[in-house]
Motif scaffolding. Sequence first.
Motif, PDB file in Angstrom:
ATOM      1  N   SER A  69       1.190 -56.704 -75.917  1.00 52.07           N
ATOM      2  CA  SER A  69       1.662 -57.487 -74.774  1.00 52.07           C
ATOM      3  C   SER A  69       0.585 -57.641 -73.710  1.00 52.07           C
ATOM      4  O   SER A  69       0.705 -58.489 -72.821  1.00 52.07           O
ATOM      5  CB  SER A  69       2.900 -56.834 -74.162  1.00 52.07           C
ATOM      6  OG  SER A  69       3.953 -56.815 -75.095  1.00 52.07           O
ATOM      7  N   ALA A  74      -0.216 -62.633 -76.354  1.00 53.19           N
ATOM      8  CA  ALA A  74       1.094 -62.530 -75.698  1.00 53.19           C
ATOM      9  C   ALA A  74       1.426 -63.791 -74.920  1.00 53.19           C
ATOM     10  O   ALA A  74       2.598 -64.150 -74.790  1.00 53.19           O
ATOM     11  CB  ALA A  74       1.134 -61.322 -74.783  1.00 53.19           C
ATOM     12  N   GLY A  87       4.915 -58.105 -81.515  1.00 55.42           N
ATOM     13  CA  GLY A  87       5.923 -57.284 -80.848  1.00 55.42           C
ATOM     14  C   GLY A  87       6.642 -56.373 -81.821  1.00 55.42           C
ATOM     15  O   GLY A  87       6.924 -55.225 -81.521  1.00 55.42           O
ATOM     16  N   ARG A 136       8.453 -53.642 -72.417  1.00 61.07           N
ATOM     17  CA  ARG A 136       7.118 -54.222 -72.543  1.00 61.07           C
ATOM     18  C   ARG A 136       6.741 -55.137 -71.388  1.00 61.07           C
ATOM     19  O   ARG A 136       5.656 -55.015 -70.825  1.00 61.07           O
ATOM     20  CB  ARG A 136       6.981 -54.942 -73.880  1.00 61.07           C
ATOM     21  CG  ARG A 136       6.944 -53.965 -75.039  1.00 61.07           C
ATOM     22  CD  ARG A 136       6.689 -54.670 -76.338  1.00 61.07           C
ATOM     23  NE  ARG A 136       7.973 -54.850 -77.024  1.00 61.07           N
ATOM     24  CZ  ARG A 136       8.266 -55.866 -77.798  1.00 61.07           C
ATOM     25  NH1 ARG A 136       7.405 -56.820 -78.003  1.00 61.07           N
ATOM     26  NH2 ARG A 136       9.439 -55.938 -78.383  1.00 61.07           N
TER      27      ARG A 136
END
Length: 155
Positions: A69, A74, A87, A136
Amino acid sequence: GVTSTAVGVAVAGARAAATRAADAEAGRTVLLTGDVAFLHDANGLLGAAGRGIDLTVVVVDNDGGGIFSFLPQATELADERFEQLFGTPHGVDLPMLAAAHGLISLEPSAAADVGPTIAAAVRSGGVRLVRVRTERASNVAVHDELHAAVVAALG
C-alpha cells in the motif's frame, strides 16, 4: 520460514537459559511479523506449544500485504486489481489458527494497549500470539502525515 526461525531461536534460547537459571529474561523470544508472512509459515507452529519454549509471536494483521500500500502500484492500479495482486486479503481468523496449535491469543483493543499486551505475553511465558489489527489505508495516512511533518520541520 519466519515463524520456524523464531521457534528455532526460542529453542536455542531455552537451552541457553537452562544453563543460566539466574537470568529470568534468558530464553524469551519475540517475533514481530506481518499476517501474510505468518500465514506462509503457519506450519512452523506445529508442536511449538509443547516444546517448553517462551515465544511471543506479534502479528500485525491488516488482512493482506500492507507493505504494498506504500508503493506506486497502490495508486496506479484500480482498487480491485490492486487487491487481487498485492493487497491479497486472506480473511483468516488468526486467533483460531493459533488455538488450533494450542496457543493462547491476546489482542489489544487500542493502540495504547499494544506495548502492555506484548509485555504481558512475554512475562506469561509459553508460546503466545499477540494479534495487532491495523487498517492498510489508515497506516498509509499516518505515514504520510509523519512524512509531511518531517519535511515541514526540515524545510
